[in-house]
Design an enzyme around this catalytic site. Structure first.
Site, PDB file in Angstrom:
ATOM      1  N   LYS A  93       0.858  -1.181   0.000  1.00  0.00           N
ATOM      2  CA  LYS A  93       0.000   0.000   0.000  1.00  0.00           C
ATOM      3  C   LYS A  93       0.890   1.225   0.000  1.00  0.00           C
ATOM      4  O   LYS A  93       2.012   1.193   0.523  1.00  0.00           O
ATOM      5  CB  LYS A  93      -0.906   0.022   1.228  1.00  0.00           C
ATOM      6  CG  LYS A  93      -2.219   0.763   0.987  1.00  0.00           C
ATOM      7  CD  LYS A  93      -3.166  -0.063   0.129  1.00  0.00           C
ATOM      8  CE  LYS A  93      -4.505   0.634  -0.045  1.00  0.00           C
ATOM      9  NZ  LYS A  93      -5.460  -0.206  -0.777  1.00  0.00           N
ATOM     10  N   ASP A 135      -6.816   4.287  -5.130  1.00  0.00           N
ATOM     11  CA  ASP A 135      -7.483   4.148  -3.839  1.00  0.00           C
ATOM     12  C   ASP A 135      -8.158   5.495  -3.573  1.00  0.00           C
ATOM     13  O   ASP A 135      -8.369   6.270  -4.520  1.00  0.00           O
ATOM     14  CB  ASP A 135      -6.463   3.789  -2.740  1.00  0.00           C
ATOM     15  CG  ASP A 135      -7.139   3.255  -1.478  1.00  0.00           C
ATOM     16  OD1 ASP A 135      -7.300   4.045  -0.530  1.00  0.00           O
ATOM     17  OD2 ASP A 135      -7.518   2.068  -1.439  1.00  0.00           O
TER      18      ASP A 135
END
Length: 446
Positions: free
Chosen positions: A128, A168
């Site tokens: 991430k 995201d």
């Protein structure tokens, strides 16, 4: 060592190594409480301290992002990439641009991503990344300059066989386009180093819809196991981004009645249910300051309630699709008291510890995000496959494969989470994902 002592010892160790990182601690302990009681001290998973090693990122990259705004002023942000694990494939996970982004948030998301990706059965590791940059209120030129400055450092650490970021929160098609364009200039290669691209330059059909669609496909499987369907079910959804909007569209297409969407300022409630045209209107006006309030103003069907959430309205199904820890214990109690019998997470960790404990102790069906919102990364894996072969598949064929993947994830949860006459989806998802990662670690000699 007793199971309780083992869990307490692990938690003490975890908190001492990651002080103040509350989101990360929460995500890890949710997994640990499922995993540790199932393996004795002499089990290889315990002997080789597999879980402890999985909590430590392979690599944590932190860097500054220096860029120039439209007034010619220099601004400085922080950027990160957490490469958590590549045990079963190259690092894979989104990039988030939001002022709340910090190391703890990204570590929890990367840790969750490892389990989610393992559940898909695809060769995908977990990662991430992101920055404490807020794209809201910025011009296109400012966003482009920021993305290019961010990629100026990130490009050294990613690639189609190393780490493949995606979008995201705060990073959609526009941002992915700017990031990919600069990556391509820097490495002088056209390759699948990011997913979520536009169709014209290597993107995939269904990618925008995948997480929301996948959530509904997973819910369908949960209901099917109870000899039930979505038809005529009253559904509460939080959030108003891609996940929430496309979950709403698919639920409506399946015959459900979607009652709500929400944002940080309040929620839209339509007692008769939103229509597909209503959702299209909200998507088309998503760049407005408050598209849900604007909808209520432009239409007579709905009401926008400020400074509140939809939880507590009478419904059959609740789908939290906004952000982490939006549902506290009081919300969870309101949800069950309102007659909801199924909760499935569309966001990453939208329920806090007390809310999760409440749901698991009740008789409702509850699915964690690592299982129910895996549709996005599953489609990213399919986009990667298309990029590697320079091909493009049709919307329908990808949608069918997405449905099949979500059904397989559901089956894994059932196999590992069966508890007498019910299924503990938290236990099932955690055990199934952990075994994939743990076996890979041991067999590779880590």
């Amino acid at each position: 060592m007793s199971q309780h002592t083992g869990l307490y010892t692990f938690e003490t160790w975890l908190r001492s190594r990651n002080p103040w990182q509350t989101e990360f601690q929460q995500a890890v302990m949710e997994v640990a409480s499922s995993i540790l009681p199932h393996f004795e001290d002499d089990h290889p998973y315990r002997q080789y301290r597999v879980l402890e090693r999985l909590t430590e990122p392979d690599r944590l990259i932190a860097f500054r992002v220096v860029w120039q705004n439209d007034q010619g002023e220099i601004e400085i942000n922080r950027g990160w990439r957490v490469q958590q694990s590549n045990l079963v494939g190259p690092y894979k996970g989104g990039i988030r641009f939001h002022p709340t982004v910090d190391e703890s948030t990204l570590k929890f998301l990367a840790f969750e991503q490892c389990f989610k990706n393992a559940l898909t059965g695809m060769q995908l590791g977990g990662a991430k990344g992101g920055a404490d940059f807020d794209p809201k209120g910025r011009s296109d030129d400012e966003i482009r300059r920021f993305c290019q400055a961010f990629m100026q450092e990130l490009y050294r650490h990613i690639g189609p066989h190393t780490d493949i970021p995606a979008g995201d929160i705060g990073v959609n098609g526009r941002e992915i386009g700017y990031l990919y364009g600069h990556y391509k200039r820097l490495v002088n290669q056209f390759e699948g180093a990011l997913t979520g691209k536009e169709i014209e330059f290597g993107g995939s059909h269904v990618r925008t819809e995948a997480t929301g669609f996948g959530l509904i496909y997973f819910v369908e499987q949960m209901l099917k196991a109870q000899d039930d369907t979505l038809k005529n079910k009253r559904v509460l959804i939080s959030g108003a981004g891609n996940v929430a909007s496309y979950a709403a569209k698919k639920a409506i297409a399946k015959g459900a009645k979607v009652l709500s969407l929400s944002n940080s300022r309040g929620y839209l409630f339509v007692d008769e249910g939103l229509s597909d045209k209503h959702i299209e209107w909200i998507i088309a006006h998503s760049d407005k300051e408050n598209s849900l309030a604007a909808f209520a103003q432009a239409h007579q069907e709905g009401k926008y309630i400020e400074d509140q959430s939809p939880w507590g309205k009478k419904a059959d199904i609740a789908l939290p699709c906004a952000t982490q820890n939006e549902i506290k214990l009081s919300h969870a109690e309101a949800i069950t008291n309102a007659g909801v019998t199924l909760v499935a997470e569309g966001a990453n960790m939208p329920c806090d510890d007390e809310a999760i404990s409440h749901f698991r102790a009740s008789e409702i069906l509850y699915a964690p995000g690592k299982a129910s919102n895996a549709g996005g990364v599953a489609l990213s894996g399919l986009e990667m496959a298309q990029n590697s072969s320079f091909t493009r598949r049709s919307f329908d064929s990808l949608d069918e494969e997405l449905q099949a993947t979500m059904a397989e994830i559901h089956q894994k949860c059932v196999e590992h989470g069966q508890q007498k006459n019910t299924v503990d989806y938290v236990l099932g998802a955690n055990l199934a994902g952990f075994k994939v990662l743990a076996d890979a670690m041991i067999k590779q000699g880590y």
